[in-house]
Structure formats: structure tokens, C-alpha cells
Design an enzyme around this catalytic site. Structure first.
Site, PDB file in Angstrom:
ATOM      1  N   ARG A  47       0.820  -1.199   0.000  1.00 52.66           N
ATOM      2  CA  ARG A  47       0.000   0.000   0.000  1.00 52.66           C
ATOM      3  C   ARG A  47       0.863   1.262   0.000  1.00 52.66           C
ATOM      4  O   ARG A  47       2.010   1.240   0.407  1.00 52.66           O
ATOM      5  CB  ARG A  47      -0.916   0.020   1.226  1.00 52.66           C
ATOM      6  CG  ARG A  47      -2.016  -1.018   1.191  1.00 52.66           C
ATOM      7  CD  ARG A  47      -2.915  -0.901   2.427  1.00 52.66           C
ATOM      8  NE  ARG A  47      -2.158  -1.047   3.668  1.00 52.66           N
ATOM      9  CZ  ARG A  47      -1.843  -0.042   4.471  1.00 52.66           C
ATOM     10  NH1 ARG A  47      -2.207   1.184   4.173  1.00 52.66           N
ATOM     11  NH2 ARG A  47      -1.160  -0.264   5.587  1.00 52.66           N
ATOM     12  N   LYS A 101      -8.491  -2.336   1.257  1.00 54.91           N
ATOM     13  CA  LYS A 101      -8.385  -1.438   2.400  1.00 54.91           C
ATOM     14  C   LYS A 101      -9.133  -0.130   2.170  1.00 54.91           C
ATOM     15  O   LYS A 101      -9.576   0.508   3.131  1.00 54.91           O
ATOM     16  CB  LYS A 101      -6.906  -1.167   2.709  1.00 54.91           C
ATOM     17  CG  LYS A 101      -6.170  -2.383   3.255  1.00 54.91           C
ATOM     18  CD  LYS A 101      -6.842  -2.962   4.504  1.00 54.91           C
ATOM     19  CE  LYS A 101      -6.013  -4.059   5.144  1.00 54.91           C
ATOM     20  NZ  LYS A 101      -6.708  -4.688   6.308  1.00 54.91           N
ATOM     21  N   HIS A 139     -10.972  -3.857  12.933  1.00 53.02           N
ATOM     22  CA  HIS A 139      -9.844  -4.512  12.268  1.00 53.02           C
ATOM     23  C   HIS A 139      -9.412  -5.663  13.173  1.00 53.02           C
ATOM     24  O   HIS A 139      -8.557  -5.503  14.044  1.00 53.02           O
ATOM     25  CB  HIS A 139      -8.709  -3.512  12.056  1.00 53.02           C
ATOM     26  CG  HIS A 139      -7.587  -4.050  11.226  1.00 53.02           C
ATOM     27  ND1 HIS A 139      -6.283  -3.618  11.346  1.00 53.02           N
ATOM     28  CD2 HIS A 139      -7.569  -4.996  10.253  1.00 53.02           C
ATOM     29  CE1 HIS A 139      -5.517  -4.268  10.481  1.00 53.02           C
ATOM     30  NE2 HIS A 139      -6.282  -5.108   9.823  1.00 53.02           N
ATOM     31  N   SER A 170       0.902  -6.584  13.161  1.00 51.12           N
ATOM     32  CA  SER A 170       1.714  -7.611  12.507  1.00 51.12           C
ATOM     33  C   SER A 170       2.715  -8.207  13.488  1.00 51.12           C
ATOM     34  O   SER A 170       3.393  -7.491  14.228  1.00 51.12           O
ATOM     35  CB  SER A 170       2.450  -6.987  11.321  1.00 51.12           C
ATOM     36  OG  SER A 170       3.232  -7.947  10.660  1.00 51.12           O
ATOM     37  N   LYS A 220      -2.080 -12.720  15.663  1.00 47.91           N
ATOM     38  CA  LYS A 220      -3.536 -12.614  15.457  1.00 47.91           C
ATOM     39  C   LYS A 220      -4.054 -13.724  14.553  1.00 47.91           C
ATOM     40  O   LYS A 220      -5.041 -14.395  14.879  1.00 47.91           O
ATOM     41  CB  LYS A 220      -3.880 -11.247  14.867  1.00 47.91           C
ATOM     42  CG  LYS A 220      -5.371 -11.041  14.638  1.00 47.91           C
ATOM     43  CD  LYS A 220      -5.668  -9.681  14.013  1.00 47.91           C
ATOM     44  CE  LYS A 220      -5.231  -9.634  12.562  1.00 47.91           C
ATOM     45  NZ  LYS A 220      -5.712  -8.419  11.864  1.00 47.91           N
ATOM     46  N   THR A 221      -3.383 -13.919  13.411  1.00 48.98           N
ATOM     47  CA  THR A 221      -3.837 -14.947  12.469  1.00 48.98           C
ATOM     48  C   THR A 221      -3.684 -16.339  13.065  1.00 48.98           C
ATOM     49  O   THR A 221      -4.581 -17.183  12.982  1.00 48.98           O
ATOM     50  CB  THR A 221      -3.044 -14.846  11.154  1.00 48.98           C
ATOM     51  OG1 THR A 221      -3.246 -13.553  10.591  1.00 48.98           O
ATOM     52  CG2 THR A 221      -3.503 -15.902  10.166  1.00 48.98           C
ATOM     53  N   ASP A 277      -9.915 -10.675   9.288  1.00 42.95           N
ATOM     54  CA  ASP A 277      -9.365  -9.317   9.219  1.00 42.95           C
ATOM     55  C   ASP A 277     -10.360  -8.183   9.463  1.00 42.95           C
ATOM     56  O   ASP A 277     -10.014  -7.210  10.112  1.00 42.95           O
ATOM     57  CB  ASP A 277      -8.713  -9.122   7.846  1.00 42.95           C
ATOM     58  CG  ASP A 277      -7.794  -7.920   7.794  1.00 42.95           C
ATOM     59  OD1 ASP A 277      -7.000  -7.736   8.733  1.00 42.95           O
ATOM     60  OD2 ASP A 277      -7.858  -7.159   6.820  1.00 42.95           O
ATOM     61  N   ARG A 308       1.574 -12.256  -1.219  1.00 39.37           N
ATOM     62  CA  ARG A 308       0.225 -12.428  -0.673  1.00 39.37           C
ATOM     63  C   ARG A 308      -0.570 -13.463  -1.453  1.00 39.37           C
ATOM     64  O   ARG A 308      -0.316 -13.710  -2.634  1.00 39.37           O
ATOM     65  CB  ARG A 308      -0.526 -11.096  -0.733  1.00 39.37           C
ATOM     66  CG  ARG A 308       0.042 -10.004   0.159  1.00 39.37           C
ATOM     67  CD  ARG A 308      -0.599 -10.032   1.516  1.00 39.37           C
ATOM     68  NE  ARG A 308      -0.070  -9.028   2.415  1.00 39.37           N
ATOM     69  CZ  ARG A 308      -0.671  -8.645   3.526  1.00 39.37           C
ATOM     70  NH1 ARG A 308      -1.841  -9.177   3.863  1.00 39.37           N
ATOM     71  NH2 ARG A 308      -0.125  -7.760   4.327  1.00 39.37           N
TER      72      ARG A 308
END
Length: 672
Positions: free
Chosen positions: A190, A335, A354, A372, A376-377, A391, A456
Site C-alpha cells: 500500500r 483497504k 480490524h 503484525s 492474530k492470524t 481481518d 500475498r
């Protein structure tokens, strides 16, 4: 649609109107002067440096392990009963798309025809099966300055998009597992500093502006210049891809979005990431609530007011439009829509988040927040629980719902052993961005960073075996804030009261380990408001107040879980073992931690349990794990000071009656 940028009006199945022509009469707002902006602490979780290649040939050479490829490339409601056959609806659909592509130089949009431009205009495609949902129809006659048709490739299937990508987009290949590998060009992440939001009479007072905010202003005139540039570029093409899809699995609050793009890769990406309509829903889709114009191959004019580079991602909330110029990174679309939801949903009393989200077999829902590297994942993906989403979510009176229809997973160093669900999801229909693969076998080397570290995978959420479809759940029971504390002073788990939950939610803390840069020998604290500062639109305290209100109303408990270091900071202590963290999360899910006895820590005032089954008791209070207690207290005070400094930008914002809520939040921070 309101002139002043107020709340949007949504109608289900509404017919296309002449709204585009009406928009042309809108008067431009006065020019707003901008000033240079410095670093403002925006979260750049998927930002990435430009690729090192200087030419397309160099970029393609990075994508493959050996020589040039030999593949020739040229420059809803019930069962699917019948295909769309109503000519009136078909014509209306084209009129709606044509209106979306209306330009300032034309009162109507371009001439449109469905189908591939390789086929002669007017020629029909034989129907192979009765369930084919986008049959070709004659062009709709509209005036156009160019003597050509713009072909609309409308809601193509993944197979059709594969064919378009392989045939027409250089750098697109099928990997050994069936995924579509492609390149996003020079931008592989991004570009948050190139994101702009139109500042008008309404957003002036509603949105968060200034220090710390991700919202960089532009005026409507500059937006229209960029919109015209994007629309004219798209109209100049022989074909455009159009996706009509939904956001939010809660059908009562879903949003209709239209994505107009020039690349099959972008169309397949959004096919995966948004919620896919049934043929019947598509037939009655009507006009969209929000439209994206992705002209990423074409640069913005850097001499346009408010522009600082050839890249610009622009959002106009009053016009319900987003324009992308100068970047082909697909994550900008995902996003950008998330930012729009961060504006729209709170106006309906719905909290946009988020976060990751899963649900136990007994119906207990947990939300996971974390930047990051916090896990979390990993922690929200649990084989014993259903995945609602990884997400983006909404929390309404109906419960929790996923905003998206897919997952966007990081692939760097991906392995079957560590992330089996993601590994197995990379199959036909999945988009792989900027990965490197073997020329002959097409096996992907996930450890290769030749193109970028930000590799990704985008795939439908149905590709995850334990995904809950539809992606909705009851009211959350636990709100888990994750921090990887490389200073080693936060407890492995602590129970938070409402004010503490708000404070740590607004702070959005984690710490990065010391890098290889000379002179950097200690952890670096990172703060991202609401655990996603780059995407929020309103002031962070507004989201925090909504979070506290919903937690209190529905009896949810807040937790702070440290997945970082214990027994010392990074370099002297050790990382808290993942099995211990999983035991802690299990105890939160089961409710056992609510029954534990607690003691309070100094400085941060955190309540820590006396014991957790399967976790060594001595590590629960971090002071017990440090050999030098004076060093522990010194480090604890240092981290407390960093929290205080970060929170200064929020301290003057008054919320609650007589500012009492703000005072409670400030009192929940470190005290020393």
C-alpha cells in the site's frame, strides 16, 4: 444522495437512474491549502518498498527461478433456476454501468456491450448451459466521442478471469497447485501517504484530521480531476472488468459495491475478497452504493493540487466513489473499502473492527486484535473453532459479521507444517501476488523475496475448512488484545476493565525487535490506534466508546495477551512459548480464567491470574522472571512513558458527559 456528504441512502434492487448526470452539476468546493506533513505514526502493516527492477523484463526475470517462460503471452435465494433473460433488466444493467463511467466531457457514459472484444459486435455467444449467468446481448446505444464499443466483462467466473489474465496480462501464470500467479507492478504494498480523502462541509467535522490521522485532505475539484483521468483511461480501453458484489455478511446492513478495473487480476482479487452475489441477487443488483475506479496502470498528474507523486488513492464520501491511479497493488481496493466501512457503519450504530474472529461450538465468539507479528492470524485460526473471518468485521445489534468474502494472507516463508489451512487454500481460484516460482514445474518458492517480502494470497473464505458460512455469529463474549512486548514487562495475560480495554484499544501497542541497523540495540515501541490506524476515518475515541458500550451491553470481557518476551527484553529474555499462549487462549474461551483469583501489577495496574492450567505459575507475573528486579522496574517505567507520550495526541479529545469518559480512559493508563 446528499449534497453535503451525509449518510448514504441504500435501496435494495433499486433501478439505475440519471444520478451520474446530476453529479456533473455539483459545484466544486473552494480550494483548501495543504501544508507539508511529517511522520504521523500511520500503521503501514502491508506497505512495501518499490521493486528493484527498472524494466518490465527485469521484473519478470525476478518472478521466475530460471529462464524466460515458454508460455506465449500477448501484449441467493434458492437454487439457480434460470439464467437472466429479461432484456429490460439487461439493458438497465448496462445503463447503470454506463452511468458509472460517465465523464465530464459527455453527459452519458460510453457505448457498452457484454463480451470479449475478440468477438464481433452483435455476435452472440452460444449458451453452453442454462445456468450461464452473463449471456451476451446487443450494445446499448449511447452517444460517445469515440467510434468504438467498450466491452464489459461483467462478473466473470474465476475460470474466465484466468483465461483473460493468461492471454492478455504479461506476468500471469498458473502455478503447480492451480493458483494464478501475477505481478502488481512497481508497487508491491500500500501507499498510505498517497491516500487522500475529500474534505468538505460534512467530513470537515465528522472525520479525524490532523496529527496522527491517516486522513490526508484533498478538495472536490482535485478529486474530479483524478476521477476524469481514471474514467477517460478506462473508457479508452477495448474492455473493462466490472464486479458487482456485497460487503458485510449481515444482509440487513450489507453494502452494494461496484469495481471497474482494467485487469483480470484485479477482478479476480475482488471476486475473492468481496461477498459473491447469487445470479438472482445479481439480476436485481441495481445501482451500487459505492464505486471503485481502478485505473492503476495510469498515473495521476503530479502537478494536480494535493498530489505528491504519480500515485493517488482518493475517496469521496459524498459522491460514494474511490479512484485509484498509479498503483496496481490490489490491496488498495480492499483497504479502501474497509476505510469506507469505518465511516458508514458507525453512522448506523455499528462498530467496524480490524480484527480476527472465531466461534466455539457452543456459540461463544471471540474477537482478536493485534498488529503484525502478534499472532492474530495464528491464534484466531483454531481447528477446534469456526472461523468467522481473519481481518475485517462489524459488531451490530444482530451480533458479529465478516465484512469480506475472502482472506488476504501473507505468504512469505509459508509452509504446510506451520499454516496448513493457508497452504491448502492456495489452489484454483486463488490469486498469488509477486511470488517466485520454478519456470518448469511452477512450484512456488515462498521463501524467495526477489520481488518483495510482501507476497500475498487472496482466496474465498470457503477455502478454509472450518469457515462458518454465512460468516456471522452471536454477540462476542471475549475481546482479546494481542501485543508482542519485546520489552518483556507485560504479563502473558491480564484481565481488563472497560476503561483499560478502551485505553489499550486506542493505544494499539506492540514492539518490534531491535533491527540490524547500527546503533539500534533495544526494542522499538509501535502504536497504531484501534489496531488499524491506517484505515480508521473517525477519531479513535469514538470507536473505543462504541466498543465499551457494546461490551458492557452484551457482557463481553476484555483481555490483554502478551505473545512477546518474558524474563527480560529481547536479547536477554525469551519468547513466551506458543503452547503456553494457546493454553491461555483456551482458558479464556472456556471461561476458566473468569473464575481465577487475581492480583494487580504496579504502573499499568493490570489484573493477572494466580494460575492458568498448563502454564507455569512463575511466568504469569513478569517481575518473577527477571533476574534483576531493578532492571525490570526501569524497563517497566520506560514502557509506561512511551504509552503516555503516544496517548498525548488523544488526551484533549472530550467524550462522554462532562468529559467523564475521557478522564476514565486516562486513569486506566500507566500511573507513576
Amino acid at each position: 444522495m446528499p449534497e453535503n456528504g451525509g449518510d448514504f441512502t441504500f435501496s435494495k434492487g433499486s433501478k439505475a437512474t440519471a444520478a451520474a448526470a446530476a453529479l456533473l452539476t455539483r459545484k466544486s468546493l473552494p480550494m483548501i491549502q495543504t501544508h507539508p506533513k511529517g511522520e504521523n505514526g500511520i500503521c503501514h502493516d502491508d506497505s512495501a518498498a518499490p521493486v528493484k527492477a527498472h524494466t518490465l523484463d527485469e521484473l519478470h526475470s525476478l518472478q521466475k527461478k530460471r529462464s524466460t517462460p515458454t508460455t506465449p503471452v500477448q501484449g441467493a435465494h434458492g437454487p439457480f433456476a434460470h439464467p437472466v433473460s429479461d432484456d429490460g433488466l439487461q439493458k438497465q444493467q448496462l445503463q447503470s454501468i454506463s452511468a458509472s463511467l460517465a465523464s465530464l466531457t459527455r453527459e452519458t457514459g460510453p457505448k457498452l456491450v457484454k463480451g470479449d472484444p475478440d468477438r464481433k459486435v452483435g455476435e452472440t455467444t452460444p449458451r453452453v448451459a442454462s445456468h450461464h449467468h452473463h449471456p451476451s446481448i446487443p450494445a446499448i446505444g449511447m452517444s460517445d466521442s469515440a467510434l468504438k464499443f467498450t466491452h464489459v466483462l461483467y462478473n466473470l467466473s474465476p475460470a474466465e478471469l484466468y483465461e483473460q489474465a493468461i492471454k492478455y496480462e504479461r506476468g500471469s501464470f498458473i502455478t503447480s497447485t492451480g493458483a494464478l500467479a501475477t505481478l502488481s507492478g512497481a508497487k508491491t504494498g500500500r501507499s498510505p501517504r498517497d491516500k487522500r480523502v475529500v474534505r468538505d462541509d460534512t467530513t470537515e467535522h465528522e472525520l479525524w484530521w490532523g496529527k496522527g490521522s491517516p486522513n490526508i485532505e484533498m478538495d472536490e475539484h482535485a478529486f474530479m480531476v483524478n476521477r476524469e483521468r481514471a474514467v477517460d483511461y478506462l473508457n479508452s480501453l477495448d474492455k473493462v472488468f466490472v464486479n458487482d458484489q456485497f460487503l458485510n455478511w449481515d444482509s440487513e446492513h450489507r453494502i452494494k459495491v461496484r469495481i471497474v478495473s482494467a485487469r483480470a487480476y484485479h477482478s479476480l482479487f475482488m471476486h475473492n475478497m468481496c461477498i459473491r452475489p447469487t445470479p438472482q441477487e445479481l439480476e436485481h443488483f441495481g445501482a451500487p452504493d459505492f464505486t471503485i475506479y481502478n485505473a492503476g496502470q495510469f498515473p495521476c498528474n503530479r502537478y494536480t493540487h494535493y498530489m505528491t507523486s504519480s500515485t493517488s488513492i482518493d475517496i469521496n464520501l459524498a459522491r460514494r466513489e474511490m479512484v485509484i491511479l498509479g498503483t496496481q497493488y490490489a490491496g488498495e481496493m480492499k483497504k479502501g473499502l474497509f476505510s469506507v466501512m469505518h465511516y458508514l457503519m458507525p453512522k448506523r450504530g455499528i462498530l467496524s473492527l480490524h480484527s480476527g474472529c472465531n466461534m466455539g461450538r457452543g456459540g461463544d465468539v471471540a474477537l482478536f486484535f493485534g498488529l503484525s507479528g502478534t499472532g492474530k492470524t495464528t491464534l484466531s485460526t483454531d481447528r477446534n473453532r469456526f472461523l468467522i473471518g481473519d481481518d475485517e468485521h462489524c459488531w451490530s445489534e444482530n451480533g458479529v459479521s465478516n465484512i469480506e468474502g475472502g482472506c488476504y494472507a501473507k505468504c512469505i516463508d509459508l509452509s504446510r507444517e506451520r499454516e496448513p489451512d493457508i497452504w491448502n487454500a492456495i489452489k484454483f481460484g486463488t490469486v498469488l501476488e509477486n511470488v517466485v516460482f520454478d519456470e518448469h514445474t511452477r512450484d512456488v518458492d515462498y521463501s524467495d523475496k526477489s520481488v518483495t517480502e510482501n507476497t500475498r494470497a487472496s482466496y474465498p473464505i470457503e477455502y478454509i475448512p472450518n469457515a462458518k458460512i454465512p460468516c456471522v455469529g452471536p454477540q462476542p463474549k471475549n475481546v482479546i488484545l494481542l501485543a508482542c512486548d519485546a520489552f518483556g514487562v507485560l504479563p502473558p495475560v491480564s484481565k481488563l476493565n472497560l476503561a483499560q480495554t478502551m485505553y489499550h484499544f486506542i493505544s494499539g501497542y506492540t514492539a518490534l525487535v531491535a533491527g540490524t541497523e547500527e546503533g539500534v540495540k533495544e526494542p522499538q515501541a509501535t502504536f497504531s490506534a484501534c489496531f488499524g490506524a491506517a484505515f480508521i476515518m473517525l477519531h479513535p475515541t469514538k470507536y473505543a466508546a462504541m466498543l465499551a458500550d457494546k461490551m458492557q451491553k452484551h457482557g463481553a470481557t476484555g483481555w490483554l495477551v502478551n505473545t512477546g518476551w518474558s524474563g527480560g527484553r529481547y536479547g536477554s529474555g525469551s519468547r513466551i512459548k506458543l503452547p503456553y499462549t494457546r493454553k491461555i487462549i483456551d482458558a479464556i474461551h472456556s471461561g476458566d480464567l473468569l473464575k481465577a483469583s487475581y492480583e494487580k501489577t504496579e504502573v499499568f495496574g493490570l489484573e493477572i491470574p494466580a494460575q492458568v492450567e498448563g502454564v507455569p505459575t512463575e511466568i504469569l507475573n513478569p517481575i518473577n522472571t527477571w533476574a534483576n528486579r531493578d532492571a525490570y522496574k526501569e524497563t517497566l517505567l520506560k514502557l509506561g512513558g512511551l504509552f503516555r507520550k503516544n496517548f498525548e495526541v488523544f488526551a484533549d479529545y472530550q467524550i462522554g458527559e462532562d468529559n467523564k469518559l475521557t478522564e476514565e480512559i486516562l486513569a486506566a493508563g500507566p500511573i507513576f
